[in-house]
Design a protein around this motif. Sequence first.
Motif, PDB file in Angstrom:
ATOM      1  N   VAL A  75       0.853  -1.194   0.000  1.00 16.90           N
ATOM      2  CA  VAL A  75       0.000   0.000   0.000  1.00 16.90           C
ATOM      3  C   VAL A  75       0.886   1.240   0.000  1.00 16.90           C
ATOM      4  CG1 VAL A  75      -1.685   1.330   1.328  1.00 16.90           C
ATOM      5  CG2 VAL A  75      -1.968  -1.149   1.092  1.00 16.90           C
ATOM      6  N   GLY A  76       1.926   1.230   0.809  1.00 21.26           N
ATOM      7  CA  GLY A  76       2.829   2.376   0.861  1.00 21.26           C
ATOM      8  C   GLY A  76       3.538   2.629  -0.452  1.00 21.26           C
ATOM      9  N   GLN A  77       3.958   1.565  -1.124  1.00 23.66           N
ATOM     10  CA  GLN A  77       4.621   1.733  -2.419  1.00 23.66           C
ATOM     11  C   GLN A  77       3.685   2.332  -3.455  1.00 23.66           C
ATOM     12  OE1 GLN A  77       6.974  -1.618  -3.960  1.00 23.66           O
ATOM     13  NE2 GLN A  77       6.912  -2.479  -1.899  1.00 23.66           N
ATOM     14  N   ALA A  78       2.447   1.890  -3.437  1.00 26.71           N
ATOM     15  CA  ALA A  78       1.472   2.348  -4.436  1.00 26.71           C
ATOM     16  C   ALA A  78       0.858   3.699  -4.068  1.00 26.71           C
ATOM     17  CB  ALA A  78       0.364   1.312  -4.592  1.00 26.71           C
TER      18      ALA A  78
ATOM     19  N   TYR B  83      -3.246   1.700  10.709  1.00 26.83           N
ATOM     20  CA  TYR B  83      -2.187   1.821   9.711  1.00 26.83           C
ATOM     21  C   TYR B  83      -2.693   2.120   8.303  1.00 26.83           C
ATOM     22  CZ  TYR B  83       1.019   0.001  13.213  1.00 26.83           C
ATOM     23  OH  TYR B  83       1.772  -0.167  14.338  1.00 26.83           O
ATOM     24  N   VAL B  84      -3.939   1.785   7.994  1.00 26.11           N
ATOM     25  CA  VAL B  84      -4.496   2.089   6.676  1.00 26.11           C
ATOM     26  C   VAL B  84      -5.900   2.650   6.840  1.00 26.11           C
ATOM     27  CG1 VAL B  84      -3.177   0.281   5.471  1.00 26.11           C
ATOM     28  CG2 VAL B  84      -5.522  -0.192   6.222  1.00 26.11           C
TER      29      VAL B  84
ATOM     30  N   PRO C  54      -1.578   8.241   8.641  1.00 26.23           N
ATOM     31  CA  PRO C  54      -0.406   8.939   9.184  1.00 26.23           C
ATOM     32  C   PRO C  54       0.393   8.114  10.187  1.00 26.23           C
ATOM     33  CG  PRO C  54      -2.278  10.432   9.061  1.00 26.23           C
ATOM     34  CD  PRO C  54      -2.790   9.060   8.700  1.00 26.23           C
ATOM     35  N   ARG C  55      -0.270   7.322  10.984  1.00 25.19           N
ATOM     36  CA  ARG C  55       0.434   6.491  11.973  1.00 25.19           C
ATOM     37  C   ARG C  55       1.422   5.546  11.288  1.00 25.19           C
ATOM     38  NH1 ARG C  55      -1.214   1.573  15.540  1.00 25.19           N
ATOM     39  NH2 ARG C  55       0.336   1.779  17.179  1.00 25.19           N
TER      40      ARG C  55
ATOM     41  N   HIS D  76       2.898   6.043   8.400  1.00 20.42           N
ATOM     42  CA  HIS D  76       4.014   6.848   7.891  1.00 20.42           C
ATOM     43  C   HIS D  76       5.010   7.145   9.016  1.00 20.42           C
ATOM     44  CE1 HIS D  76       2.639   7.548   3.798  1.00 20.42           C
ATOM     45  NE2 HIS D  76       1.439   7.803   4.258  1.00 20.42           N
ATOM     46  N   GLU D  77       4.499   7.462  10.192  1.00 24.18           N
ATOM     47  CA  GLU D  77       5.368   7.750  11.345  1.00 24.18           C
ATOM     48  C   GLU D  77       6.183   6.517  11.738  1.00 24.18           C
ATOM     49  OE1 GLU D  77       2.616   9.128  14.307  1.00 24.18           O
ATOM     50  OE2 GLU D  77       2.046  10.863  13.090  1.00 24.18           O
ATOM     51  N   MET D  78       5.519   5.370  11.802  1.00 22.72           N
ATOM     52  CA  MET D  78       6.217   4.134  12.156  1.00 22.72           C
ATOM     53  C   MET D  78       7.241   3.765  11.082  1.00 22.72           C
ATOM     54  SD  MET D  78       5.400   2.772  15.099  1.00 22.72           S
ATOM     55  CE  MET D  78       5.873   1.064  14.875  1.00 22.72           C
ATOM     56  N   SER D  79       6.868   3.941   9.826  1.00 19.71           N
ATOM     57  CA  SER D  79       7.784   3.627   8.727  1.00 19.71           C
ATOM     58  C   SER D  79       9.035   4.479   8.810  1.00 19.71           C
ATOM     59  CB  SER D  79       7.105   3.840   7.376  1.00 19.71           C
ATOM     60  OG  SER D  79       6.115   2.875   7.179  1.00 19.71           O
ATOM     61  N   GLU D  80       8.871   5.755   9.113  1.00 22.14           N
ATOM     62  CA  GLU D  80      10.028   6.639   9.239  1.00 22.14           C
ATOM     63  C   GLU D  80      10.920   6.178  10.389  1.00 22.14           C
ATOM     64  OE1 GLU D  80      12.998   9.342   9.230  1.00 22.14           O
ATOM     65  OE2 GLU D  80      11.641   8.860   7.595  1.00 22.14           O
ATOM     66  N   ALA D  81      10.314   5.814  11.501  1.00 16.13           N
ATOM     67  CA  ALA D  81      11.098   5.383  12.658  1.00 16.13           C
ATOM     68  C   ALA D  81      11.883   4.097  12.367  1.00 16.13           C
ATOM     69  CB  ALA D  81      10.181   5.182  13.869  1.00 16.13           C
ATOM     70  N   VAL D  82      11.252   3.162  11.689  1.00 17.28           N
ATOM     71  CA  VAL D  82      11.884   1.863  11.443  1.00 17.28           C
ATOM     72  C   VAL D  82      12.776   1.884  10.206  1.00 17.28           C
ATOM     73  CG1 VAL D  82      11.436  -0.567  10.906  1.00 17.28           C
ATOM     74  CG2 VAL D  82      10.038   0.600  12.622  1.00 17.28           C
ATOM     75  N   PHE D  83      12.257   2.437   9.113  1.00 15.66           N
ATOM     76  CA  PHE D  83      12.955   2.336   7.829  1.00 15.66           C
ATOM     77  C   PHE D  83      13.690   3.606   7.407  1.00 15.66           C
ATOM     78  CE2 PHE D  83       9.494  -0.837   7.447  1.00 15.66           C
ATOM     79  CZ  PHE D  83      10.284  -1.965   7.331  1.00 15.66           C
TER      80      PHE D  83
END
Length: 163
Positions: free
Chosen positions: A54-57, A88-89, A107-108, A110-117
Motif C-alpha cells: 500500500v505504501g509503495q502504491a 495503519y491504513v 499517518p500512523r 508513515h510515522e512508524m515507517s520513518e522510525a523503522v525504515f
Amino acid sequence: MGPLSIPGSTRHRALVEKVMSELRALSTVQDRLDQYAAQRFGLNRTDLRALDLVGQAEVLSPTALAEALGMSTGATSTVLDRLEAAGYVRREPDPAHRRRTVVRMAPRAHEMSEAVFGPVLRGTLDQAAAQPDATLTAVADFLAGHRELLNRCLTAAREDDGS
C-alpha cells in the motif's frame, strides 16, 4: 543447493559466485529487518507486506492488493481489517467509481515507517549517490532482471502446483 556450471574465466566465475553469495546474505538480513519491523508495528509478516505494498502504491484497490499478495480477496479483506483496526491504513471511497474503495496508508503508518525504515532508506540513498552513473545503471538493470526472474519462477511454480 549443489554447484552450478558458470561459464567464463575463473575470475568471472568467482565474481558470479560472490554476487550469488551477497544476494543470499542480503535476503537473510532483509528477512531479519522485516521481522524486526513486523514486531515494532505489532503485525504479522503478511500484514506488514500488505502495508508495504500500500505504501509503495500510495493508493491501491483491495483487489490489486490481493493480486500483489497472491491471496484471495476474502483473505486480503481480513488483512485490511487488521491494518485498519491498528490505525495503519484507511479504506476510502474510490473517487473514480462510487461503489469501490481504495486503500491508503494512515499517518500512523508513515510515522512508524520513518522510525523503522528511515535510517535504512537514507543510508541506502547515500550509498547509491556515491556511485557513478554506470554502476547505478548496471545495478538497477541487474536487480530488475533478477526481480523479473523471481516473478517468472514464482508464476511457473504456482502453475505447477495448480495454485
